[in-house]
Design a protein around this motif. Structure first.
Motif, PDB file in Angstrom:
ATOM      1  N   ALA A  13     -50.775  54.178 -36.810  1.00  0.00           N
ATOM      2  CA  ALA A  13     -49.895  54.870 -35.875  1.00  0.00           C
ATOM      3  C   ALA A  13     -48.971  55.857 -36.580  1.00  0.00           C
ATOM      4  CB  ALA A  13     -49.066  53.847 -35.092  1.00  0.00           C
ATOM      5  N   ALA A  14     -49.355  56.281 -37.775  1.00  0.00           N
ATOM      6  CA  ALA A  14     -48.489  57.156 -38.563  1.00  0.00           C
ATOM      7  C   ALA A  14     -48.830  58.635 -38.396  1.00  0.00           C
ATOM      8  CB  ALA A  14     -48.565  56.772 -40.043  1.00  0.00           C
ATOM      9  N   GLY A  15     -49.694  58.954 -37.450  1.00  0.00           N
ATOM     10  CA  GLY A  15     -50.099  60.349 -37.263  1.00  0.00           C
ATOM     11  C   GLY A  15     -49.020  61.210 -36.652  1.00  0.00           C
ATOM     12  N   GLN A  16     -49.312  62.475 -36.580  1.00  0.00           N
ATOM     13  CA  GLN A  16     -48.350  63.432 -36.028  1.00  0.00           C
ATOM     14  C   GLN A  16     -48.747  63.930 -34.651  1.00  0.00           C
ATOM     15  OE1 GLN A  16     -47.842  66.474 -38.963  1.00  0.00           O
ATOM     16  NE2 GLN A  16     -47.066  65.055 -40.475  1.00  0.00           N
ATOM     17  N   GLY A  17     -49.975  63.708 -34.246  1.00  0.00           N
ATOM     18  CA  GLY A  17     -50.405  64.114 -32.914  1.00  0.00           C
ATOM     19  C   GLY A  17     -50.600  65.606 -32.759  1.00  0.00           C
ATOM     20  N   ILE A  54     -50.781  41.668 -37.077  1.00  0.00           N
ATOM     21  CA  ILE A  54     -51.133  43.041 -36.726  1.00  0.00           C
ATOM     22  C   ILE A  54     -50.293  43.951 -37.606  1.00  0.00           C
ATOM     23  CG2 ILE A  54     -51.302  44.775 -34.906  1.00  0.00           C
ATOM     24  CD1 ILE A  54     -51.070  42.347 -32.903  1.00  0.00           C
ATOM     25  N   VAL A  55     -50.962  44.684 -38.478  1.00  0.00           N
ATOM     26  CA  VAL A  55     -50.270  45.606 -39.369  1.00  0.00           C
ATOM     27  C   VAL A  55     -50.329  46.984 -38.721  1.00  0.00           C
ATOM     28  CG1 VAL A  55     -50.169  46.616 -41.675  1.00  0.00           C
ATOM     29  CG2 VAL A  55     -50.950  44.255 -41.387  1.00  0.00           C
ATOM     30  N   VAL A  56     -49.164  47.548 -38.457  1.00  0.00           N
ATOM     31  CA  VAL A  56     -49.071  48.876 -37.839  1.00  0.00           C
ATOM     32  C   VAL A  56     -48.499  49.833 -38.874  1.00  0.00           C
ATOM     33  CG1 VAL A  56     -48.067  50.238 -35.967  1.00  0.00           C
ATOM     34  CG2 VAL A  56     -48.676  47.844 -35.569  1.00  0.00           C
ATOM     35  N   THR A  57     -49.226  50.910 -39.140  1.00  0.00           N
ATOM     36  CA  THR A  57     -48.679  51.927 -40.040  1.00  0.00           C
ATOM     37  C   THR A  57     -47.841  52.880 -39.206  1.00  0.00           C
ATOM     38  OG1 THR A  57     -50.574  53.425 -39.839  1.00  0.00           O
ATOM     39  CG2 THR A  57     -50.639  51.789 -41.618  1.00  0.00           C
ATOM     40  N   PRO A  60     -42.367  57.270 -41.570  1.00  0.00           N
ATOM     41  CA  PRO A  60     -41.078  56.699 -41.997  1.00  0.00           C
ATOM     42  C   PRO A  60     -39.958  56.817 -40.963  1.00  0.00           C
ATOM     43  CG  PRO A  60     -42.050  57.933 -43.794  1.00  0.00           C
ATOM     44  CD  PRO A  60     -42.926  58.155 -42.590  1.00  0.00           C
ATOM     45  N   GLY A  61     -39.863  57.938 -40.284  1.00  0.00           N
ATOM     46  CA  GLY A  61     -38.795  58.127 -39.305  1.00  0.00           C
ATOM     47  C   GLY A  61     -39.025  57.422 -37.984  1.00  0.00           C
ATOM     48  N   GLU A  62     -40.192  56.785 -37.810  1.00  0.00           N
ATOM     49  CA  GLU A  62     -40.525  56.116 -36.548  1.00  0.00           C
ATOM     50  C   GLU A  62     -40.691  54.608 -36.685  1.00  0.00           C
ATOM     51  OE1 GLU A  62     -42.978  59.914 -34.712  1.00  0.00           O
ATOM     52  OE2 GLU A  62     -44.099  58.265 -35.598  1.00  0.00           O
ATOM     53  N   MET A  63     -40.463  54.094 -37.886  1.00  0.00           N
ATOM     54  CA  MET A  63     -40.707  52.672 -38.121  1.00  0.00           C
ATOM     55  C   MET A  63     -39.854  51.772 -37.229  1.00  0.00           C
ATOM     56  SD  MET A  63     -41.379  52.613 -42.231  1.00  0.00           S
ATOM     57  CE  MET A  63     -41.823  50.895 -42.291  1.00  0.00           C
ATOM     58  N   GLU A  64     -38.595  52.074 -37.100  1.00  0.00           N
ATOM     59  CA  GLU A  64     -37.721  51.233 -36.277  1.00  0.00           C
ATOM     60  C   GLU A  64     -38.104  51.316 -34.802  1.00  0.00           C
ATOM     61  OE1 GLU A  64     -35.360  48.281 -35.559  1.00  0.00           O
ATOM     62  OE2 GLU A  64     -35.747  49.023 -37.577  1.00  0.00           O
ATOM     63  N   GLU A  65     -38.430  52.506 -34.332  1.00  0.00           N
ATOM     64  CA  GLU A  65     -38.851  52.678 -32.935  1.00  0.00           C
ATOM     65  C   GLU A  65     -40.119  51.870 -32.647  1.00  0.00           C
ATOM     66  OE1 GLU A  65     -39.665  56.317 -29.766  1.00  0.00           O
ATOM     67  OE2 GLU A  65     -39.316  56.780 -31.865  1.00  0.00           O
ATOM     68  N   ILE A  66     -41.049  51.863 -33.584  1.00  0.00           N
ATOM     69  CA  ILE A  66     -42.285  51.088 -33.413  1.00  0.00           C
ATOM     70  C   ILE A  66     -41.983  49.598 -33.449  1.00  0.00           C
ATOM     71  CG2 ILE A  66     -44.464  50.474 -34.551  1.00  0.00           C
ATOM     72  CD1 ILE A  66     -44.913  53.467 -34.990  1.00  0.00           C
ATOM     73  N   ARG A  67     -41.102  49.167 -34.319  1.00  0.00           N
ATOM     74  CA  ARG A  67     -40.717  47.744 -34.350  1.00  0.00           C
ATOM     75  C   ARG A  67     -40.149  47.314 -32.997  1.00  0.00           C
ATOM     76  NH1 ARG A  67     -38.700  48.966 -39.675  1.00  0.00           N
ATOM     77  NH2 ARG A  67     -40.043  47.982 -41.202  1.00  0.00           N
ATOM     78  N   GLU A  68     -39.284  48.135 -32.440  1.00  0.00           N
ATOM     79  CA  GLU A  68     -38.665  47.814 -31.148  1.00  0.00           C
ATOM     80  C   GLU A  68     -39.694  47.809 -30.030  1.00  0.00           C
ATOM     81  OE1 GLU A  68     -35.427  50.530 -30.568  1.00  0.00           O
ATOM     82  OE2 GLU A  68     -34.380  49.826 -32.349  1.00  0.00           O
ATOM     83  N   LEU A  69     -40.613  48.745 -30.064  1.00  0.00           N
ATOM     84  CA  LEU A  69     -41.639  48.857 -29.033  1.00  0.00           C
ATOM     85  C   LEU A  69     -42.611  47.683 -29.127  1.00  0.00           C
ATOM     86  CD1 LEU A  69     -42.770  50.748 -26.809  1.00  0.00           C
ATOM     87  CD2 LEU A  69     -44.147  51.823 -28.582  1.00  0.00           C
ATOM     88  N   ALA A  70     -42.943  47.270 -30.336  1.00  0.00           N
ATOM     89  CA  ALA A  70     -43.943  46.231 -30.559  1.00  0.00           C
ATOM     90  C   ALA A  70     -43.419  44.854 -30.158  1.00  0.00           C
ATOM     91  CB  ALA A  70     -44.399  46.257 -32.002  1.00  0.00           C
ATOM     92  N   GLY A  71     -42.316  44.433 -30.724  1.00  0.00           N
ATOM     93  CA  GLY A  71     -41.629  43.212 -30.323  1.00  0.00           C
ATOM     94  C   GLY A  71     -42.407  41.909 -30.361  1.00  0.00           C
ATOM     95  N   ASP A  72     -43.221  41.669 -31.356  1.00  0.00           N
ATOM     96  CA  ASP A  72     -43.922  40.394 -31.501  1.00  0.00           C
ATOM     97  C   ASP A  72     -43.861  40.000 -32.974  1.00  0.00           C
ATOM     98  OD1 ASP A  72     -46.531  38.755 -32.096  1.00  0.00           O
ATOM     99  OD2 ASP A  72     -46.312  38.678 -29.921  1.00  0.00           O
ATOM    100  N   PRO A  73     -43.608  38.733 -33.274  1.00  0.00           N
ATOM    101  CA  PRO A  73     -43.461  38.335 -34.678  1.00  0.00           C
ATOM    102  C   PRO A  73     -44.722  38.512 -35.527  1.00  0.00           C
ATOM    103  CG  PRO A  73     -43.409  36.414 -33.241  1.00  0.00           C
ATOM    104  CD  PRO A  73     -43.370  37.625 -32.356  1.00  0.00           C
ATOM    105  N   ARG A  74     -45.872  38.641 -34.890  1.00  0.00           N
ATOM    106  CA  ARG A  74     -47.112  38.849 -35.660  1.00  0.00           C
ATOM    107  C   ARG A  74     -47.252  40.281 -36.150  1.00  0.00           C
ATOM    108  NH1 ARG A  74     -51.432  37.013 -31.451  1.00  0.00           N
ATOM    109  NH2 ARG A  74     -49.846  37.881 -30.099  1.00  0.00           N
ATOM    110  N   ILE A  75     -46.411  41.176 -35.645  1.00  0.00           N
ATOM    111  CA  ILE A  75     -46.526  42.586 -35.989  1.00  0.00           C
ATOM    112  C   ILE A  75     -45.714  42.897 -37.234  1.00  0.00           C
ATOM    113  CG2 ILE A  75     -46.051  44.946 -35.229  1.00  0.00           C
ATOM    114  CD1 ILE A  75     -46.638  43.935 -32.368  1.00  0.00           C
TER     115      ILE A  75
END
Length: 100
Positions: A13-17, A54-57, A60-75
């Motif tokens: 999930a580290a792409g720029q789109g 589940i390892v999500v790449t 760097p500037g989006e890591m916290e947003e992805i953590r909040e969006l994901a919200g599961d201890p396996r991530i």
């Protein structure tokens, strides 16, 4: 009955789109169902008890947003690399299960 081994999944999930024409990372695009592309990609793994990690790449500037969006201890969110290949390597280094 076959037993499915525990496994880790990798979601890049580290792409720029840039190819999508969006001004932001496509994983944050909201689908008609109301979830983001990332949430839709994570859903099958979150529903599978054999998926222990589940390892999500992430950029760097989006890591916290992805953590909040994901919200599961396996991530586990890790910083992606400058190329897809680098991101895969980063993710593989974080894997804890014998099967990916």
């Amino acid at each position: 009955m076959n037993s499915i081994p525990n496994y880790s999944a990798i979601v890049l999930a580290a792409g720029q789109g840039t190819r999508t024409g969006l001004a932001y990372n496509k994983v944050f695009y909201r689908l008609p169902e109301g979830c983001t592309v990332l949430e839709g990609a994570l859903r099958p793994f979150l529903m599978d008890a054999a998926c222990r990690q589940i390892v999500v790449t992430a950029h760097p500037g989006e890591m916290e947003e992805i953590r909040e969006l994901a919200g599961d201890p396996r991530i586990c969110v890790v910083e992606g690399g400058s190329t897809r290949q680098d991101s895969v390597r980063q993710a593989l280094e974080a894997v804890t299960e014998p099967v990916v």
